[in-house]
Scaffold this active site. Structure first.
Site, PDB file in Angstrom:
ATOM      1  N   ASP A   1      73.273  65.603  14.765  1.00 15.17           N
ATOM      2  CA  ASP A   1      71.894  65.682  15.283  1.00 15.17           C
ATOM      3  C   ASP A   1      70.968  64.580  14.794  1.00 15.17           C
ATOM      4  OD1 ASP A   1      71.351  66.536  12.659  1.00 15.17           O
ATOM      5  OD2 ASP A   1      69.768  67.878  13.366  1.00 15.17           O
ATOM      6  N   GLU A   2      71.511  63.494  14.279  1.00 15.77           N
ATOM      7  CA  GLU A   2      70.610  62.438  13.797  1.00 15.77           C
ATOM      8  C   GLU A   2      71.196  61.045  14.023  1.00 15.77           C
ATOM      9  OE1 GLU A   2      70.293  62.191   9.458  1.00 15.77           O
ATOM     10  OE2 GLU A   2      72.120  63.370   9.321  1.00 15.77           O
TER      11      GLU A   2
ATOM     12  N   ASP B   1      65.887  62.980  13.883  1.00 20.26           N
ATOM     13  CA  ASP B   1      66.679  64.144  13.461  1.00 20.26           C
ATOM     14  C   ASP B   1      66.143  65.390  14.184  1.00 20.26           C
ATOM     15  OD1 ASP B   1      68.396  65.063  10.648  1.00 20.26           O
ATOM     16  OD2 ASP B   1      67.274  66.582  11.742  1.00 20.26           O
TER      17      ASP B   1
HETATM   18  P1  TTP Z   1      70.406  69.357   9.681  1.00 16.80           P
HETATM   19  O1  TTP Z   1      69.762  68.276  10.480  1.00 16.80           O
HETATM   20  O2  TTP Z   1      70.552  69.152   8.206  1.00 16.80           O
HETATM   21  O3  TTP Z   1      69.603  70.712   9.846  1.00 16.80           O
HETATM   22  P2  TTP Z   1      68.843  71.263  11.105  1.00 16.80           P
HETATM   23  O4  TTP Z   1      68.814  70.319  12.234  1.00 16.80           O
HETATM   24  O5  TTP Z   1      69.408  72.606  11.435  1.00 16.80           O
HETATM   25  O6  TTP Z   1      67.393  71.501  10.525  1.00 16.80           O
HETATM   26  P3  TTP Z   1      66.286  70.403  10.186  1.00 16.80           P
HETATM   27  O7  TTP Z   1      65.134  70.719  11.069  1.00 16.80           O
HETATM   28  O8  TTP Z   1      65.977  70.626   8.749  1.00 16.80           O
HETATM   29  O9  TTP Z   1      66.884  69.060  10.467  1.00 16.80           O
HETATM   30  O10 TTP Z   1      71.840  69.668  10.245  1.00 16.80           O
HETATM   31  C1  TTP Z   1      72.145  69.607  11.635  1.00 16.80           C
HETATM   32  C2  TTP Z   1      73.075  70.729  12.009  1.00 16.80           C
HETATM   33  O11 TTP Z   1      74.242  70.692  11.214  1.00 16.80           O
HETATM   34  C3  TTP Z   1      72.476  72.098  11.787  1.00 16.80           C
HETATM   35  O12 TTP Z   1      71.716  72.536  12.892  1.00 16.80           O
HETATM   36  C4  TTP Z   1      73.696  72.945  11.548  1.00 16.80           C
HETATM   37  C5  TTP Z   1      74.686  72.020  10.905  1.00 16.80           C
HETATM   38  N1  TTP Z   1      74.730  72.276   9.463  1.00 16.80           N
HETATM   39  C6  TTP Z   1      75.686  73.172   8.966  1.00 16.80           C
HETATM   40  O13 TTP Z   1      76.488  73.709   9.722  1.00 16.80           O
HETATM   41  N2  TTP Z   1      75.692  73.430   7.619  1.00 16.80           N
HETATM   42  C7  TTP Z   1      74.811  72.864   6.757  1.00 16.80           C
HETATM   43  O14 TTP Z   1      74.838  73.164   5.526  1.00 16.80           O
HETATM   44  C8  TTP Z   1      73.837  71.942   7.278  1.00 16.80           C
HETATM   45  C9  TTP Z   1      72.835  71.297   6.354  1.00 16.80           C
HETATM   46  C10 TTP Z   1      73.839  71.681   8.619  1.00 16.80           C
HETATM   47 MG    MG Z   2      68.305  68.333  11.938  1.00 13.13          MG
END
Ligand code: TTP
Ligand code: MG
Length: 381
Positions: free
Chosen positions: A103-104, A9
């Site tokens: 992103d995962e 992720d």
């Molecule tokens: P995530 O992987 O949940 O968050 P992240 O990558 O930004 O941070 P982390 O390091 O905690 O993994 O989500 C991936 C992308 O999805 C994030 O960059 C933006 C988008 N997203 C939104 O637009 N709204 C949201 O509420 C969430 C959780 C994510």
């Molecule tokens: Mg992420």
């Protein structure tokens, strides 16, 4: 052979992409999201998280908490482009890649030691390639199954790397709060607290009767997870777009009753194929070929996911009834499309338990003796 799954992720994904495209933002509190008065935060860099900013927070509050933040409205096209490159790296590491979101992804790296030396080295390679070729950091969980891998990747963010070894799995998760288990939200957590259950370890030791009271009929899924057990396969999306089966009959069918009988049989075959690959679908297509070789197809899309023999049969019959059969039927086919991976554990909670048990029993027979060994009897009147 020991099963090894990794979950990767990206850290603060949208914000990290902004930083690689605008290196001057490196180290700053970058906040991405809707910039209107009622906008919300999509994500923010870890520097911004120190101010208490997080995803889904109203943008107005983010401005209050972090007035010095760099506020950006986001560029979805660009994030999708970077996401594609990251997934490409994953596919070069393992053919078994299941993308979960932008992103995962899960990667099944079971049995790939010859190629990489060890599962750890395969995971390091994924991390290094993302850093070297994309320029952002990812957090990785490496574990015996999906549930543990996903939990692990989250434990040491950002730039984390957490390994849960097979023999340590149960001990590793025992001290963690029950809310780490998918499906345990606020409500279930409250109920568990009434029984003094706070950790996954305590949950694993709880009486089945109590678990059943709290979680209902699918309490065993939760129990398995608490024990660190999760047999869901990693499903590569490019594997299939639809799953179906058609049969050309040696003797043409000439009644609705006969058609129903054959559809019942086909439903069992298609249901089995779906479940054995871990899929469920949304759309069912019925194909009818007459003995003059003219063919018609009819489709129906269900609101809920379909993978039980019963659901498939019901929908196929609905479609059959919508067709005015005009002659002898030479071929019938059922196809399920709009396939989804089996990741959604929620499904397990929704499905009728009896139906599920029946399907499991017949699936076991089909797996052992072949697809056509058994089909359900029924009334066709
Ligand atoms: P995530 O992987 O949940 O968050 P992240 O990558 O930004 O941070 P982390 O390091 O905690 O993994 O989500 C991936 C992308 O999805 C994030 O960059 C933006 C988008 N997203 C939104 O637009 N709204 C949201 O509420 C969430 C959780 C994510
Ligand atoms: Mg992420």
């Amino acid at each position: 052979m020991l099963r090894w799954i990794m979950h990767v992720d990206m850290d603060a994904f949208f914000a990290s992409v902004e930083v690689i495209d605008h290196p001057e933002l490196s180290g700053l509190p970058v906040i991405v999201g809707g910039q209107s008065l009622r906008g919300v935060v999509s994500t923010c860099s870890y520097e911004a998280r120190k101010f208490g900013v997080h995803s889904a927070m109203p943008m107005s509050l983010a401005h209050k908490l972090c007035p010095q933040g760099v506020f950006l409205s986001g560029r979805m096209d660009r994030y999708h482009q970077v996401s594609k490159k990251i997934m490409q790296i994953f596919y070069e590491i393992s053919p078994q890649v299941e993308q979960l979101s932008i992103d995962e992804a899960f990667l099944d790296i079971t049995g790939m030691d010859r190629l990489y030396g060890s599962p750890e080295q395969a995971a390091y390679l994924a991390k290094k390639r993302i850093k070297d070729e994309i320029g952002i950091t990812a957090s990785i969980g490496l574990a015996p199954n999906k549930f543990l891998a996903k939990m692990a990747s989250d434990l040491q963010k950002p730039n984390g790397f957490t390994i849960i070894k097979h023999q340590e799995a149960r001990k590793f998760i025992a001290p963690l709060p029950v809310t780490k288990i998918f499906g345990i939200g606020k409500n279930a957590n409250q109920k568990l607290l009434q029984f003094g259950i706070e950790t996954i370890g305590q949950l694993a030791l709880t009486d089945d009767a109590i678990l059943q009271r709290i979680f209902g009929k699918n309490f065993l899924v939760i129990k398995q997870l608490a024990l660190g057990i999760d047999n869901r396969p990693v499903i590569a999306h490019n594997e299939a777009k639809s799953i179906g089966k058609e049969i050309t009959f040696t003797k043409d069918l000439n009644s609705i009753k006969e058609c129903k009988e054959k559809l019942l049989f086909l439903s069992g075959l298609v249901g089995y194929r779906l479940r054995s690959k871990g899929y469920n679908g949304k759309t069912l297509t019925l194909k009818i070929k007459y003995n003059d070789f003219s063919t018609i197809t009819r489709s129906i899309t269900s609101e809920s996911n379909i993978n039980s023999d019963e659901n498939i049969y019901e929908l196929a019959i609905l479609l059959l009834k919508s067709v005015n059969l005009k002659g002898y039927v030479r071929l019938l086919g059922i196809t399920i499309s709009g396939l989804d991976k089996g990741e959604n554990l929620g499904l397990l909670f929704l499905e009728d338990e009896r139906q599920q048990k029946r399907n499991q029993a017949t699936d076991a027979l089909k797996a052992k003796f072949g697809e056509e060994i058994i089909f359900r009897g029924g009334r066709y009147g």
